[in-house]
Each structure stands twice: as C-alpha cells, then as structure tokens.
Design an enzyme around this catalytic site. Sequence first.
Site, PDB file in Angstrom:
ATOM      1  N   ALA A  82       0.820  -1.219   0.000  1.00  0.00           N
ATOM      2  CA  ALA A  82       0.000   0.000   0.000  1.00  0.00           C
ATOM      3  C   ALA A  82       0.851   1.265   0.000  1.00  0.00           C
ATOM      4  CB  ALA A  82      -0.937   0.005   1.216  1.00  0.00           C
ATOM      5  N   ARG A 107     -20.213  -3.968  21.300  1.00  0.00           N
ATOM      6  CA  ARG A 107     -21.240  -4.083  22.334  1.00  0.00           C
ATOM      7  C   ARG A 107     -20.634  -4.595  23.636  1.00  0.00           C
ATOM      8  NH1 ARG A 107     -26.422  -6.581  19.378  1.00  0.00           N
ATOM      9  NH2 ARG A 107     -24.691  -7.524  18.261  1.00  0.00           N
ATOM     10  N   VAL A 165     -19.788  -9.954  -1.117  1.00  0.00           N
ATOM     11  CA  VAL A 165     -20.165 -11.055  -2.013  1.00  0.00           C
ATOM     12  C   VAL A 165     -19.030 -12.071  -2.078  1.00  0.00           C
ATOM     13  CG1 VAL A 165     -20.870 -11.704  -4.345  1.00  0.00           C
ATOM     14  CG2 VAL A 165     -21.564  -9.490  -3.424  1.00  0.00           C
ATOM     15  N   ILE A 224     -13.185 -14.158  -2.160  1.00  0.00           N
ATOM     16  CA  ILE A 224     -12.994 -14.169  -3.616  1.00  0.00           C
ATOM     17  C   ILE A 224     -13.136 -12.742  -4.144  1.00  0.00           C
ATOM     18  CG2 ILE A 224     -13.799 -15.121  -5.805  1.00  0.00           C
ATOM     19  CD1 ILE A 224     -15.271 -17.296  -4.185  1.00  0.00           C
ATOM     20  N   GLU A 260     -26.072 -21.197  11.025  1.00  0.00           N
ATOM     21  CA  GLU A 260     -26.383 -20.424  12.227  1.00  0.00           C
ATOM     22  C   GLU A 260     -27.529 -21.080  13.003  1.00  0.00           C
ATOM     23  OE1 GLU A 260     -25.742 -16.582  12.368  1.00  0.00           O
ATOM     24  OE2 GLU A 260     -24.640 -16.431  10.486  1.00  0.00           O
ATOM     25  N   LYS A 277     -26.717 -11.020  -2.387  1.00  0.00           N
ATOM     26  CA  LYS A 277     -25.464 -11.016  -3.163  1.00  0.00           C
ATOM     27  C   LYS A 277     -25.746 -10.969  -4.662  1.00  0.00           C
ATOM     28  CE  LYS A 277     -23.204 -13.624   0.553  1.00  0.00           C
ATOM     29  NZ  LYS A 277     -23.004 -15.002   1.053  1.00  0.00           N
ATOM     30  N   GLY A 329     -16.156 -16.924   6.744  1.00  0.00           N
ATOM     31  CA  GLY A 329     -15.090 -17.209   7.701  1.00  0.00           C
ATOM     32  C   GLY A 329     -14.325 -15.953   8.035  1.00  0.00           C
TER      33      GLY A 329
END
Lengths: 436, 436
Positions: free
Chosen positions: A33, A45, A132, A136, A190, A205, A302
């Site tokens: 960068a 929270r 999305v 990837i 979930e 997506k 992930g």
Amino acid sequence: MKPIKIGLLGLGTVGAGTFRVLRRNQQEIIRRAGRGIEISMIAVRDLPKAQAIVAGACEVVTDCLQVVNHPDIDIVVELMGGTEFTKELVLTAIANGKHVVTANKALLAIHGNEIFRAAQDKGVMVAFEAAVAGGIPIIKALREGLTANRIEWVAGIINGTTNFILSEMRDKGLDFATVLKQAQELGYAEADPTFDIEGVDAAHKATIMAAIAFGIPMQFDKAHVEGISALQAIDINYAEQLGYRIKLLGIAKRTTKGIELRVHPTLIPSNRLIANVEGAMNAVLVQGDAVGASMYYGRGAGAEPTASAVIADLVDITRLATADPEHRVPHMAFQPDSIRQEVVLPMAEITTSYYLRLSVADQTGVLADVTRIMADFTISIDAMLQKEPAQDETKTDIIMLTHQTQEKNVLAAIEKIEQLSSVYGQVTKIRLEQLS
Amino acid sequence: MKPIKIGLLGLGTVGAGTFRVLRRNQQEIIRRAGRGIEISMIAVRDLPKAQAIVAGACEVVTDCLQVVNHPDIDIVVELMGGTEFTKELVLTAIANGKHVVTANKALLAIHGNEIFRAAQDKGVMVAFEAAVAGGIPIIKALREGLTANRIEWVAGIINGTTNFILSEMRDKGLDFATVLKQAQELGYAEADPTFDIEGVDAAHKATIMAAIAFGIPMQFDKAHVEGISALQAIDINYAEQLGYRIKLLGIAKRTTKGIELRVHPTLIPSNRLIANVEGAMNAVLVQGDAVGASMYYGRGAGAEPTASAVIADLVDITRLATADPEHRVPHMAFQPDSIRQEVVLPMAEITTSYYLRLSVADQTGVLADVTRIMADFTISIDAMLQKEPAQDETKTDIIMLTHQTQEKNVLAAIEKIEQLSSVYGQVTKIRLEQLS
C-alpha cells in the site's frame, strides 16, 4: 507518510479476523500500500471481550457514533450487520467525509442506491468486496477485470451454508433436516439459519452482482428468492442419475426482454467445473461477450477469508485516496449518471429448462396424458426417466427434463397435470441451467 | 471529456480482437470508464491487410516509431511480440510520457525490471493483465484482490496448448506426437510449438506471477523449465489408476530457504478442482495465509479473451490517470523501493513428492533392492503399483509415489536404481503436488 486511520464498527468473527490479519501482515501490507493501515478505534457491544482481543492496541468504545464522528478517522469499516441503524451510521460517516468499507450485503442490496448516491455527492469511496463471496475478489473482477465485456450472465454458488448442506445430502444420501442439524453443530449453519437456507442471503449477493454487472440500480425487492428447505434427497438422487448436480445458484441474466434476477435450487450438468464446487466453498461463473466464461472460486465466509476482502478494500482506498473522485472506480462499476433502470422480469416471464418429478399410478396411458399436456403448452421433453414400481407398489415416479421454455408454460402444464386422476400429489419442479 | 487516445503496435489476432471489442462495446466501456477510449493510430507490417480490417476508422502506418513518438497518443498498446526491438519501442513510449499496455510475457519476464524502473521514473503506468492467463484477471487478483495476504504459493495451468494436448492424450489414450499434430491442425498449437510444449511460455508467466506475488524482481533466468514433449501416455494412464491427473503447472512457492520457481508436468489429485480444468482452458490456484485457496479460471488465449484483458487495462489507466503516481497500484504489486531480492532455489533444493516408473525384470528381489535404495536416501514411499507382466513378457513396471522429499535425494536414488542389473533403461520421474 503517516498511516491511514481506521475506525472499526463491530469486533465479531470478521472484525476480529480483520484486526488479526492487519497486524500479522502489517509489513507485507505496507510494502503493497505504500503506507501503514492502522485501526485506531473500535466500537463494540461487549467491552471486556473486545479489550481482551485488542490488548490495548487501540481505543475500544461502545458508542458507534464516536467512531463515525471522530475527526482523525479516515476510513470507517462496518462489520456490525443490520440494515437500519447501520445505514444511519454509514450515512453519517459519509457525511463526515470518511470512506467506508462494509461486508454487509443486506445493507447494500436494500439501501445501496441511497448510500452510493451520498458517497458520490461527498466524493468518498464505499467499498464492499467482502459483501459477495467472502475472500474471492469477485467485485473487483466484475468492476475492473471484465470492463471490456458486455456481461451476459452471472451465476454463483454464493452461500456456503446451503452448498455444504447440498454436498452432504448428495454424498451421504441424508435428508435436509438431518444435514441442517449437523451443519449447525459444525458451525456451518447459524442457530437461526433462515436467511441462508431460504436463499435470502444469496439474493442479497445476486442483487449486488446484477447491479454492477449490468449497470442497473440495486433491486432486491424484484429478486425471486427460493431456498433449499423443500428439496428432497430423492431429487438429488434422480438428478445424479441423469448426469446433473443440484446447487443453490444466484443468477443474474440479461435478456432482450429484461433482467432475470433469481435464486433457486438448480440442476447443473455434473461435468461443469462449478458443479464440482463442494462443501462450504463459493464460486461465481461470469459469461462475458469477449472473455467467454470465467470462474472465481474460494472461501465465501469465515473470519480470515472475509478479512482478506475487507483489507483489500482498505489497500485500494489507500492507493486511490489521492485520485480525482471523478476518476476512481465507480461504486457500481458504471458511472453514476449512466446507471439505467431496466425491467427485472417477473418469474413467469423467465426462460430456462426444468426438472419435473411426478408420482403416478403404474397403469397404461398415464405417460400419454402427461406428454400430451406438455405438448399442448409447447414444452418439449429432453430426457425422461421412469422408475420400475417397487414391489407391491402401484405408484411409480416419472422424471422429465424439458428443453428451454417460459416458466408460465411450465406452471400452466403442472396445474393441468396435477388434475389428472392418475397423478398423485404435487409435481416437483426444479429449474435446470446448462451454464454454457 | 475528450476520449483517451490509443496507439496500437501490431494488428494480428489479439490486435484485431482489441480493435473489434473496443468498437463493439464502445457504449458499455464509456459507461464504465467515464470517457471514450479510441484507437487513433496502428503500426503494422502488412498495410493492405490492416487497412481492410480498420476500414478507415484510424490511421495505419508501418513505422512503429510514428506511434510511440506521436504527441497525441496517451497510451501505447504493444501487441506485436518480440523482446529486443519491442523493448526499445516500449522504453521510447515511456520516455515520451505515454502509458503502456502489453500482452507480451516474454518481454516482461526478461526485461520487466528495466521497463518498470523506467515507468516509475517517468510516472507512467505499464499494465499487463493480458500477459498471464489471457482473459482471466489474475494479475489484478494478485496485485489488488489479495493484498491482505502473505501469498504462500501460486500454481497455474497457464498454457492452453499443453493443457489441450494433455487432455487429449488422457481422453483418447493417444501419444504426444499424434495429439500435437491434431492440435496444430485445429489451431491450438503453433507451427513451431517449441515455446509452448517445452514450457518456456508457462515459465515467462510463472516468473511474472512470482514477482508480483512475493515482491521480488523478475528472474526468468532462474526458473526451472520443463515441458511435456517427453511425457508418455502410459504415465498418464498409471497416474489415473493411482487417482491423479497430469498437468503442466507453473509453480511459484515461498519456502523458508527461498523461492521455488518451476514449470514441469505435475501429478495432481483428480478430485482437486484444478485437476478438472480441461482442453485449452487456464486456471490459477493461489494460496494466501488469510484467504486460503482461491482459483481463477477462464480462457488463457484467443483474440477476444486476450482483448478483454487488454481493454480492462485501458479502462484502469483511464480511471487512474489522474491519481498521484505515488498512489497508483504499483506495477509489481509492491512499492518499488520494497522489492526484495530473494534466493530462487536451484532445482536440487526444492521439496515435493515424486511419481517414479521403473521397467524391471520380473524376478524376486528387485523390489527389495529398489526400496532399500529409496530408504538409503531417506525417501519414504506413499503408494506403489506393480503391474502383472504381459503374457510372454519377462519385464514389468513398478510405479511408486513418494512422500515429500528433496529433489537431490530423488536424483541420487534414481542414479543408484538405474545401476541395478534388474532395472531396464531410465527411471521416469514426474513431480507430484497435493496443492493443499
């Protein structure tokens, strides 16, 4: 040059992954960068939990507004989820002249048009690679890598939970409910899996991909959303016998009549590369008029795969921060004044092929009745499978694959077929795409 | 805003494809780039042929210098091939302050360091998406999409000709020479196929990927280059029986001792997605520490797929032209002052697994002799296949797959094995990668 300062909203799985990868690969990232990227404040929270992760490396607060209003923060990274309060926070950050990175597909599919308009007016960037297909770089491929092309269609396995469930159902011959339970135990699904298994997440997506592939506004409300919870193991099995695999696809397709935007279980020929994407992996197949087919494969969720996409956006913004705002990569791939409203077709108007399964009486004449109805609605049959009835059974299954036809014809034919006295119960219908 | 002006060097297959796609998708490209992209001059060898294609749309000349020196041209697109005269032209274009787009992998693998240094000094961009894997945006993925990652290795099927030949050898059980002839007739292989079949083209591309993945200079002269011309159909067949496919891979891998940079036929487990990339298609698998494995698949050659990459570079340059040169995407992915010389390991020092085929006398004790030699060089055997001798034959084949070991151990063991009186001729050695 002094580091660029990040304010983070949320320190859950992805937030903690982003924090960790940014620190671990700090040197590598600076070499790329040309400037350090530093998290200077995090809003959470659960303060004690966050402080344990951060270990004094930056300030941790509980008030999100402190982050979006902080004068020293250059980029706000939103990883908290939610759509309404989150939208307000993002708009406030933009109003304060901050760039925004988000992994929140629901937010963009629903409020993207408004958010990008605000960003455009203010001359800041909103980046969303992580929204999305996780790690990837599919947003980059669509917005930058394939700019030469008129994109014809995009079809993706863009929900890892459902792909894991479908892979397991096929491999082990188990039914949906059993595999869902296993997936929950393994952490692939979930506790409330509704958004994943009912196709809502994939539709968010697909909505984003349709917008940037075709230069149209986000139109989540027009998407057809159908999940895998009604899918039966027997159909996976029959599909296999006919040379197909069933995947939950998000499809965005340009036709002469309008845009098709749909998520549903889909038969795909087994020899296509994308049909062999198994487990929780994601893949997106893009058809462009110049490049032909290209495919992008990797982990769709992930902590660190998603962090990979978030940080790629941070590096992009760092690199592009000095560019004239008019000349940066447009948020929605096309210049804002060239985004066009195009019709998203109602489902009855889409064209594809179909897998139909009928439970019928094992008697002569049934097939003749069924095929006559198909012919009446100009549906031609590509392949058929009739099972021998099991011993002492008077019922059997007929499976038909159709050629391309409009959905309304199939719906009308099914209605007629279900009225036949020799046909039991409802006809099972699954769409089929050749993807070629 | 007035269109950006392009000067084109070469109007062969890719040049003509670029000309055609730019015109066909003109409107779509303007909507994305925010500005027209116009070819204003083309330098060619065959003037009448070029004029027939261009049909008066722009000026056609035979002197390349006219293009690189023309004051109105913003970007020079080099699609003529060659490395020495071409290098001079590219350096002249850069000296004249023009951005450069090239599809020329040989040029960059050999002279890239010098070209990028000149571009850096002058503050212009040199873009080369088309140089590796044709239409697949793999350069963009490595330079921008995966910037969060410490990239561990890259392995690619990056030569369509050889992948087509290997697919046909496997599918049809034909030998190399027969398939090469067919490939030439079908236009998948050139009249002089040396650069493709001997791995040189793949090594140019692997050199480029290694540089931008790891932040090292281009070091084509250090690459190990081995093609497929010596590959026998029988080894493809044995590999299949053991659950592997043979592909020509370009591999760039980071190890604690240095960089591995090598092109050679490679056994890959058949169930890996990349093992199922067939025909002339390309695919690149990238392993990053955060994202894990990701793969990029598509057409690696051909007029319009390559044009897709060339035009993506033109759009990128158009979008980035106003950015502060210090903040554009660095040519070699890492900032110029952070490119580091790292040792490229000699082949004897690399570590991988091996497929070995021995032709042996069908008598007791041979296997004991062979396995003792393997043990002496601390090579452990993972799988073995011994064929029954054919009728009236006194010879048979032994096939062994080894665990990971250093190449020098294998070479030494082979030398000993070949000295055994019960072993006929040379041992066939093919490297094996798990890619996981």
